[in-house]
Scaffold this active site. Structure first.
Site, PDB file in Angstrom:
ATOM      1  N   ASP A  84     -11.408  -2.892  -1.562  1.00  0.00           N
ATOM      2  CA  ASP A  84     -10.916  -2.596  -0.306  1.00  0.00           C
ATOM      3  C   ASP A  84     -11.496  -3.340   0.604  1.00  0.00           C
ATOM      4  OD1 ASP A  84      -8.829  -1.400   1.473  1.00  0.00           O
ATOM      5  OD2 ASP A  84      -9.148   0.259   1.032  1.00  0.00           O
ATOM      6  N   GLU A  86      -1.680   7.033  -0.540  1.00  0.00           N
ATOM      7  CA  GLU A  86      -2.998   7.195  -0.222  1.00  0.00           C
ATOM      8  C   GLU A  86      -3.195   8.334   0.972  1.00  0.00           C
ATOM      9  OE1 GLU A  86      -7.392   5.228   0.551  1.00  0.00           O
ATOM     10  OE2 GLU A  86      -5.654   4.597   1.662  1.00  0.00           O
ATOM     11  N   HIS A 133       0.704  -1.309  -0.039  1.00  0.00           N
ATOM     12  CA  HIS A 133      -0.063   0.029   0.042  1.00  0.00           C
ATOM     13  C   HIS A 133       0.812   1.334  -0.142  1.00  0.00           C
ATOM     14  CE1 HIS A 133      -3.047  -2.812   1.041  1.00  0.00           C
ATOM     15  NE2 HIS A 133      -3.975  -2.069   1.477  1.00  0.00           N
TER      16      HIS A 133
END
Length: 353
Positions: A289, A211, A208
């Site tokens: 998600d 974001e 990840h």
């Protein structure tokens, strides 16, 4: 947002019939809300109103307090998974939901250390997940693969343990190694040794980044972890040079519009720069998600692309191709799904009302 609305009103092709892959879905977060309630009652787990009557919860991760609340709700949801039957039910229902939305390949992400204490340890839990994934795939026709993910809020040595675990199952259902949780925590470069272990076994690097912390974390994932895909990566739109690099390298961005809004990264769905990253030539794979917490599944992300961002059917087909091409699906599965995308686009749209 319903398929019926978009298809009938706009005279557009049915998005459920568009073959696609789902590359950004978390294990507990994939659970149906009804299943959460069933298992909580079965195991006498007390759920807060945000997970029972006031679902989906109002969330934000814009600050530490907001992320803590999100993580607390996720941990409570995870606590209902107590038995082998619970795990098998979750994976079967996840695959059923994918099949209902036109997804032919699913890569579901899990951190075994979050479940092993109740289910025999991380190795036994991983064996269970892979067996359950195989059964779910046989039952539904959806290919189900596993991404083992480390938690960036834990010590990097824990990530090495998980990377070695992932390597044990490389070629046997585990296709990637990830890094999840609050990207504002931890030092990305300190996780590089774990990713080196995974990369030596040809596992996809799927951390990840880009974001909550912004484009700098996306760049660090590329530089330090050799990312093949970026979980989210949406804020690379804020750095044109980085976005150009991502597009040129063929790195897939796993864009999750609903969660971006729910977590407070963007105020509205229209603010998510999906069009910007797409127009820059980046490969994009839409993802849901954590539907359990955000109340929005994969099909809804395609609906958002169509209705909010104005993606025409040819562009929606391109998003589906990006998800398939960015996946670890075997060659035959990939070809079947890509041929299906071409057939979908070649079919005549329904007449407008």
């Amino acid at each position: 947002m319903s398929e019926t609305t978009s298809t009938a009103r706009h005279g557009a092709r049915d998005l459920r019939a568009l073959p696609k892959a789902h590359l950004h879905l978390h294990f507990t977060g994939s659970m149906r809300h009804s299943t959460l309630l069933d298992l909580a009652d079965e195991h006498d787990v007390r759920l807060p109103e945000a997970l029972r009557e006031d679902w989906p919860p109002v969330l934000s991760a814009a600050d530490e307090k907001g992320w803590f609340r999100f993580q607390r709700l996720y941990d409570l949801a995870r606590s209902v998974l107590r038995t082998e039957a619970d795990v098998r039910r979750l994976l079967l229902e996840a695959a059923q939901d994918e099949a209902a939305e036109g997804s032919g390949w699913l890569e579901i992400q899990v951190d075994p250390s979050g479940y092993g204490n109740r289910l025999g340890g991380i190795t036994a839990f991983t064996d269970l997940v892979l067996d359950a994934a195989g059964q779910a795939s046989t039952s539904t026709g959806v290919g189900v693969a596993i991404v083992i993910a480390a938690n960036r809020t834990r010590h990097p040595l824990d990530a090495r343990t998980l990377a070695r675990l992932a390597v044990q199952y490389a070629g046997r259902g585990v296709v990637g190694f990830g890094l999840s949780n609050d990207e504002r925590r931890g030092v990305i470069s300190e996780f590089a040794p774990a990713f080196t272990i995974a990369n030596r076994a040809d596992l996809l690097s799927v951390p990840h980044g880009g974001e909550l912390r912004g484009p700098d974390s996306a760049q660090a994932c590329l530089d330090d972890l050799g990312a093949h895909r970026l979980g989210h990566g949406i804020r690379s739109a804020e750095d044109p040079a980085l976005l150009d690099r991502i597009a040129a390298a063929g790195v897939t961005l796993e864009v999750c519009p609903a969660s971006n809004v729910s977590l407070g990264v963007y105020a509205t769905a229209a603010d998510v720069p999906l069009r910007a990253v797409w127009s820059a030539g980046a490969r994009v794979a839409l993802g849901a998600d954590d539907p359990l917490l955000f109340g929005s599944r994969l099909l809804d992300q395609y609906e958002t692309a169509r209705l909010v961002h104005g993606f025409e059917d040819a562009e929606l087909a391109g998003l589906a191709r990006g998800s398939i091409e960015g996946s670890a699906a075997p060659t035959d599965v990939r070809k079947r799904l890509l041929d299906g995308v071409d057939a979908w686009l070649a079919s005549p749209p329904p007449p407008s009302e």
